[in-house]
Each structure stands twice: as structure tokens, then as C-alpha cells.
Design a protein around this motif. Sequence first.
Motif, PDB file in Angstrom:
ATOM      1  N   THR A   1      -6.296   3.067  12.944  1.00  0.00           N
ATOM      2  CA  THR A   1      -5.096   2.352  13.372  1.00  0.00           C
ATOM      3  C   THR A   1      -4.173   1.934  12.225  1.00  0.00           C
ATOM      4  O   THR A   1      -3.123   1.354  12.482  1.00  0.00           O
ATOM      5  N   HIS A   2      -4.553   2.205  10.991  1.00  0.00           N
ATOM      6  CA  HIS A   2      -3.758   1.788   9.836  1.00  0.00           C
ATOM      7  C   HIS A   2      -3.663   2.931   8.826  1.00  0.00           C
ATOM      8  O   HIS A   2      -4.619   3.685   8.649  1.00  0.00           O
ATOM      9  N   MET A   3      -2.538   3.028   8.154  1.00  0.00           N
ATOM     10  CA  MET A   3      -2.338   3.974   7.059  1.00  0.00           C
ATOM     11  C   MET A   3      -1.528   3.261   5.980  1.00  0.00           C
ATOM     12  O   MET A   3      -0.725   2.377   6.293  1.00  0.00           O
ATOM     13  N   PRO A   4      -1.722   3.664   4.728  1.00  0.00           N
ATOM     14  CA  PRO A   4      -0.829   3.112   3.701  1.00  0.00           C
ATOM     15  C   PRO A   4       0.609   3.546   4.015  1.00  0.00           C
ATOM     16  O   PRO A   4       0.833   4.644   4.527  1.00  0.00           O
ATOM     17  N   ALA A   5       1.579   2.689   3.726  1.00  0.00           N
ATOM     18  CA  ALA A   5       2.982   3.055   3.930  1.00  0.00           C
ATOM     19  C   ALA A   5       3.362   4.234   3.042  1.00  0.00           C
ATOM     20  O   ALA A   5       4.160   5.083   3.424  1.00  0.00           O
ATOM     21  N   SER A   6       2.789   4.276   1.849  1.00  0.00           N
ATOM     22  CA  SER A   6       2.967   5.385   0.902  1.00  0.00           C
ATOM     23  C   SER A   6       1.825   5.283  -0.106  1.00  0.00           C
ATOM     24  O   SER A   6       1.008   4.367  -0.041  1.00  0.00           O
ATOM     25  N   ALA A   7       1.791   6.205  -1.036  1.00  0.00           N
ATOM     26  CA  ALA A   7       0.763   6.171  -2.075  1.00  0.00           C
ATOM     27  C   ALA A   7       1.225   5.413  -3.313  1.00  0.00           C
ATOM     28  O   ALA A   7       0.572   5.470  -4.349  1.00  0.00           O
ATOM     29  N   ASP A   8       2.329   4.695  -3.220  1.00  0.00           N
ATOM     30  CA  ASP A   8       2.761   3.855  -4.333  1.00  0.00           C
ATOM     31  C   ASP A   8       1.819   2.663  -4.462  1.00  0.00           C
ATOM     32  O   ASP A   8       1.293   2.166  -3.467  1.00  0.00           O
ATOM     33  N   GLU A   9       1.644   2.178  -5.688  1.00  0.00           N
ATOM     34  CA  GLU A   9       0.637   1.155  -5.946  1.00  0.00           C
ATOM     35  C   GLU A   9       0.784  -0.083  -5.059  1.00  0.00           C
ATOM     36  O   GLU A   9      -0.198  -0.572  -4.507  1.00  0.00           O
ATOM     37  N   ARG A  10       1.973  -0.574  -4.901  1.00  0.00           N
ATOM     38  CA  ARG A  10       2.159  -1.786  -4.093  1.00  0.00           C
ATOM     39  C   ARG A  10       1.738  -1.546  -2.645  1.00  0.00           C
ATOM     40  O   ARG A  10       1.084  -2.388  -2.033  1.00  0.00           O
ATOM     41  N   ASP A  11       2.098  -0.388  -2.087  1.00  0.00           N
ATOM     42  CA  ASP A  11       1.714  -0.069  -0.714  1.00  0.00           C
ATOM     43  C   ASP A  11       0.204   0.123  -0.584  1.00  0.00           C
ATOM     44  O   ASP A  11      -0.390  -0.265   0.423  1.00  0.00           O
ATOM     45  N   VAL A  12      -0.417   0.714  -1.595  1.00  0.00           N
ATOM     46  CA  VAL A  12      -1.872   0.896  -1.578  1.00  0.00           C
ATOM     47  C   VAL A  12      -2.566  -0.462  -1.652  1.00  0.00           C
ATOM     48  O   VAL A  12      -3.524  -0.725  -0.923  1.00  0.00           O
ATOM     49  N   LEU A  13      -2.085  -1.345  -2.512  1.00  0.00           N
ATOM     50  CA  LEU A  13      -2.665  -2.688  -2.612  1.00  0.00           C
ATOM     51  C   LEU A  13      -2.519  -3.454  -1.302  1.00  0.00           C
ATOM     52  O   LEU A  13      -3.451  -4.128  -0.861  1.00  0.00           O
ATOM     53  N   GLU A  14      -1.365  -3.359  -0.680  1.00  0.00           N
ATOM     54  CA  GLU A  14      -1.143  -4.036   0.605  1.00  0.00           C
ATOM     55  C   GLU A  14      -2.087  -3.469   1.662  1.00  0.00           C
ATOM     56  O   GLU A  14      -2.692  -4.215   2.441  1.00  0.00           O
ATOM     57  N   PHE A  15      -2.226  -2.153   1.697  1.00  0.00           N
ATOM     58  CA  PHE A  15      -3.140  -1.491   2.636  1.00  0.00           C
ATOM     59  C   PHE A  15      -4.573  -1.982   2.422  1.00  0.00           C
ATOM     60  O   PHE A  15      -5.277  -2.334   3.368  1.00  0.00           O
ATOM     61  N   TYR A  16      -5.007  -2.050   1.165  1.00  0.00           N
ATOM     62  CA  TYR A  16      -6.371  -2.472   0.869  1.00  0.00           C
ATOM     63  C   TYR A  16      -6.579  -3.956   1.209  1.00  0.00           C
ATOM     64  O   TYR A  16      -7.623  -4.334   1.738  1.00  0.00           O
ATOM     65  N   ALA A  17      -5.586  -4.785   0.933  1.00  0.00           N
ATOM     66  CA  ALA A  17      -5.688  -6.205   1.290  1.00  0.00           C
ATOM     67  C   ALA A  17      -5.804  -6.366   2.806  1.00  0.00           C
ATOM     68  O   ALA A  17      -6.603  -7.176   3.295  1.00  0.00           O
ATOM     69  N   GLU A  18      -5.051  -5.567   3.558  1.00  0.00           N
ATOM     70  CA  GLU A  18      -5.149  -5.611   5.018  1.00  0.00           C
ATOM     71  C   GLU A  18      -6.536  -5.162   5.475  1.00  0.00           C
ATOM     72  O   GLU A  18      -7.101  -5.736   6.415  1.00  0.00           O
ATOM     73  N   TYR A  19      -7.079  -4.136   4.806  1.00  0.00           N
ATOM     74  CA  TYR A  19      -8.432  -3.674   5.137  1.00  0.00           C
ATOM     75  C   TYR A  19      -9.455  -4.793   4.932  1.00  0.00           C
ATOM     76  O   TYR A  19     -10.313  -5.031   5.785  1.00  0.00           O
ATOM     77  N   ILE A  20      -9.368  -5.497   3.817  1.00  0.00           N
ATOM     78  CA  ILE A  20     -10.309  -6.585   3.526  1.00  0.00           C
ATOM     79  C   ILE A  20     -10.198  -7.677   4.589  1.00  0.00           C
ATOM     80  O   ILE A  20     -11.215  -8.142   5.125  1.00  0.00           O
ATOM     81  N   GLU A  21      -8.975  -8.086   4.917  1.00  0.00           N
ATOM     82  CA  GLU A  21      -8.776  -9.110   5.953  1.00  0.00           C
ATOM     83  C   GLU A  21      -9.345  -8.641   7.294  1.00  0.00           C
ATOM     84  O   GLU A  21     -10.009  -9.396   7.994  1.00  0.00           O
ATOM     85  N   TRP A  22      -9.075  -7.393   7.647  1.00  0.00           N
ATOM     86  CA  TRP A  22      -9.553  -6.817   8.902  1.00  0.00           C
ATOM     87  C   TRP A  22     -11.082  -6.776   8.915  1.00  0.00           C
ATOM     88  O   TRP A  22     -11.717  -7.147   9.905  1.00  0.00           O
ATOM     89  N   ALA A  23     -11.686  -6.323   7.805  1.00  0.00           N
ATOM     90  CA  ALA A  23     -13.146  -6.220   7.716  1.00  0.00           C
ATOM     91  C   ALA A  23     -13.800  -7.594   7.832  1.00  0.00           C
ATOM     92  O   ALA A  23     -14.862  -7.734   8.457  1.00  0.00           O
ATOM     93  N   LYS A  24     -13.180  -8.620   7.272  1.00  0.00           N
ATOM     94  CA  LYS A  24     -13.721  -9.980   7.381  1.00  0.00           C
ATOM     95  C   LYS A  24     -13.681 -10.486   8.815  1.00  0.00           C
ATOM     96  O   LYS A  24     -14.549 -11.252   9.226  1.00  0.00           O
ATOM     97  N   ARG A  25     -12.698 -10.050   9.585  1.00  0.00           N
ATOM     98  CA  ARG A  25     -12.653 -10.422  11.000  1.00  0.00           C
ATOM     99  C   ARG A  25     -13.724  -9.675  11.793  1.00  0.00           C
ATOM    100  O   ARG A  25     -14.270 -10.206  12.756  1.00  0.00           O
ATOM    101  N   LYS A  26     -14.036  -8.463  11.368  1.00  0.00           N
ATOM    102  CA  LYS A  26     -15.057  -7.661  12.057  1.00  0.00           C
ATOM    103  C   LYS A  26     -16.467  -8.130  11.724  1.00  0.00           C
ATOM    104  O   LYS A  26     -17.357  -8.084  12.567  1.00  0.00           O
ATOM    105  N   MET A  27     -16.681  -8.531  10.462  1.00  0.00           N
ATOM    106  CA  MET A  27     -18.022  -8.896   9.992  1.00  0.00           C
ATOM    107  C   MET A  27     -17.952 -10.207   9.224  1.00  0.00           C
ATOM    108  O   MET A  27     -17.394 -10.253   8.126  1.00  0.00           O
TER     109      MET A  27
END
Length: 168
Positions: free
Chosen positions: A60-86
Motif C-alpha cells: 500500500t506504500h511506495m517511495p515518492a521517488s528514490a531521492d534521499e528525502r523521499d526514501v527517508l520519509e518512506f522509511y520513517a512511515e514504515y517504522i511508524e506503520w510497523a510499530k502500529r502492527k507490532m
Amino acid sequence: MTVIAGKILEDRIVIAADSQVTWGQAKTEGTKLYKIGENLVFGGSGHLRDVNLMRLFLDTHMPASADERDVLEFYAEYIEWAKRKMSGFEAHSSFLFGFDGKLFEIDSDFDVTYADFAAIGSGWEYARAALHLGHSPQEAVQVACDLTIFCAPPVTEFSITRQTAEGA
């Protein structure tokens, strides 16, 4: 225990992985390397839980682009999402992505690294040396399998067409 190696070629990005899950138990499908649609391939090294959560997150999620800021935002969202799951989730893994014309690694410490070739996991040194010497990702993973007990065949490989903002 694992090894994942990737390389940017002129027309595509290729990522390969071994099949060892842990301490000699091999599993040939669905453990470390995934192709998501036609535009993203990723592999994960570390906790299988983290890799599986990333796979679910990518549904349900993809990085907006492969630029560093977008990758960091994507990874931060993954961490937040994973904490809600587990409850109590803490990331302990590294990921290698081919996406948006780039090959990049992101670690649990939020370090994003871009390269023309890269390797992660317990056999990374062997695989990276093989890539440096001009070998394909599949050959590089096989070298790691041959040289360390922490990696094992068979080797799985996925590729995506290399697309950049210019369409190259």
C-alpha cells in the motif's frame, strides 16, 4: 544469515539473493527478495519479521521517488506503520532497493546509501568484491555462498527496467 547483491546495468537493475534462512535451513521462496509490480525490487537482510513487514507495507506504500528525502520519509512511515502492527517493534534490518532508476540501501539507523553496485548481509564483503570485479549479482551471491557458511544456494534473482526521470 544472508547475502543480497545488486547492480545497475545500462538498461535494468538486478538484485540477487541466496536462500539460507538461518543456520543452514534453506527456503527457496519468499524470504528475502521480492519484486513489487514492474518498478521495484527489494531484498532484506536481518530479521525476517522486518522483511515480511516491509513486504506488507509495500502493498500500500511506495517511495515518492528514490531521492534521499523521499526514501527517508518512506522509511520513517514504515517504522511508524510497523510499530502500529507490532507492539514494541524495533527495526534490526537492512534493505536493498532497485527503484526509480537507482540502487540504494537503507539501514535501521536511517542511513541511505546509493551505489552502482551494493551488497548487504553476512556475505556482503564477498559479494561486493565480486561485483567490483565485474561479476553479475547472481555470480556475486554464488561467490558468497562458496566462501561463507552463512550463505547458501540456490540463488534467486529479479530485475526491473531501469527508468529515470529522463526516461532512460
